[in-house]
Design a protein around this motif. Structure first.
Motif, short mmCIF file in Angstrom:
data_model
loop_
_atom_site.label_atom_id
_atom_site.label_comp_id
_atom_site.label_asym_id
_atom_site.label_seq_id
_atom_site.Cartn_x
_atom_site.Cartn_y
_atom_site.Cartn_z
N UNK A 13 1.71 8.87 2.40
CA UNK A 13 1.64 7.79 1.64
C UNK A 13 0.02 7.18 1.50
N UNK A 14 -0.05 6.20 0.40
CA UNK A 14 -1.48 5.58 0.47
C UNK A 14 -1.35 4.29 1.10
N UNK A 15 -2.25 3.79 1.69
CA UNK A 15 -2.44 2.40 2.27
C UNK A 15 -3.85 1.77 1.92
N UNK A 16 -3.36 0.48 1.23
CA UNK A 16 -4.68 -0.18 0.98
C UNK A 16 -5.30 -0.79 1.99
N UNK A 17 -6.68 -1.37 2.03
CA UNK A 17 -7.31 -1.95 3.22
C UNK A 17 -7.51 -3.30 2.72
N UNK A 18 -7.94 -4.28 3.79
CA UNK A 18 -8.39 -5.40 3.52
C UNK A 18 -9.76 -5.30 2.90
N UNK A 19 -10.61 -4.25 3.05
CA UNK A 19 -12.07 -3.87 2.86
C UNK A 19 -11.87 -3.59 1.27
N UNK A 20 -12.67 -4.25 0.56
CA UNK A 20 -12.62 -4.02 -1.12
C UNK A 20 -12.83 -2.51 -1.31
N UNK A 21 -11.87 -2.16 -2.21
CA UNK A 21 -12.05 -0.50 -2.53
C UNK A 21 -11.64 0.39 -1.73
N UNK A 22 -11.33 0.04 -0.67
CA UNK A 22 -11.11 1.16 0.51
C UNK A 22 -9.51 1.49 0.54
N UNK A 23 -9.19 2.97 0.49
CA UNK A 23 -7.91 3.59 0.45
C UNK A 23 -7.79 4.38 1.72
N UNK A 24 -6.58 4.36 2.42
CA UNK A 24 -6.57 5.31 3.41
C UNK A 24 -5.02 6.33 2.66
N UNK A 25 -5.37 7.47 3.04
CA UNK A 25 -4.51 8.49 2.49
C UNK A 25 -3.96 9.17 3.77
N UNK A 26 -2.52 8.93 3.98
CA UNK A 26 -1.95 9.57 5.03
C UNK A 26 -1.17 10.97 4.69
N UNK A 27 -1.55 11.98 5.41
CA UNK A 27 -0.90 13.16 5.09
C UNK A 27 -0.23 13.80 6.05
#
Length: 185
Positions: free
Chosen positions: A161-175
């Protein structure tokens, strides 16, 4: 842009390789990025922060008793990155058959005892090959994102899944293997 990493403990050989790389920069103008020189395996491995076909490694293999050093580094690189190019360089050409048993998909195996012009030609040719395959290894069924520092490719079947972050434009990709953070635009 191709980034080059060199592992060579002998400073004379390191300078010889660096000269050949700089000559290739004149041929492949603006297509070669950083050139990173190391004399210790752990230094090189700690500095690898990216993955992809835009990385080229020149790894020294010492004597028969020291073959493990270059091979172990290549194994660790290959575990992290199946797309990077690896070139082995050694003064012991008799070690060539030993490198195949590790199945590291090396681009070349260069003998340090070659005359300077042949040695340089091989280095320049290998850089040209790495440049030509740069970008050709894109996985068709993969999520791909280009950041300012790297191209990230993850096969869709490994994405959880993908997760957005409170930091602007930061995305966390979980593999299935890791968590990758990147900044979108």
């Amino acid at each position: 842009m191709l980034d080059i990493f060199v592992l060579e403990e002998d400073y004379f050989q390191q300078a010889r390789l660096e000269d050949a790389i700089h000559k290739s920069k004149q041929i492949y103008i603006l297509r070669i990025g950083k050139v990173n020189l190391y004399d210790k395996p752990n230094q090189l491995l700690e500095r690898i922060t990216e993955r992809g076909s835009h990385l080229l490694f020149f790894l020294d293999i010492g004597s028969d008793s020291d073959i493990e050093r270059g091979i172990l580094v290549a194994q660790q690189i290959r575990e992290r990155d199946p797309y990077a190019s690896i070139v082995f360089i050694t003064a012991h050409p008799e070690l060539l058959p030993s490198t195949f048993q590790y199945r590291l998909a090396a681009l070349d195996f260069i003998d340090k005892n070659l005359p300077d012009n042949e040695y340089e030609d091989r280095i320049i040719s290998d850089i040209g090959l790495a440049l030509s395959k740069n970008g050709l290894s894109q996985i068709e069924c993969a999520f791909t994102v280009d950041t300012k520092n790297a191209t990230i490719q993850v096969p869709f079947h490994k994405i959880l899944y993908f997760e957005t972050s409170p930091t602007v434009h930061k995305v966390i990709l979980h593999t299935t293997e890791e968590q990758i953070e990147f900044y979108g635009q």
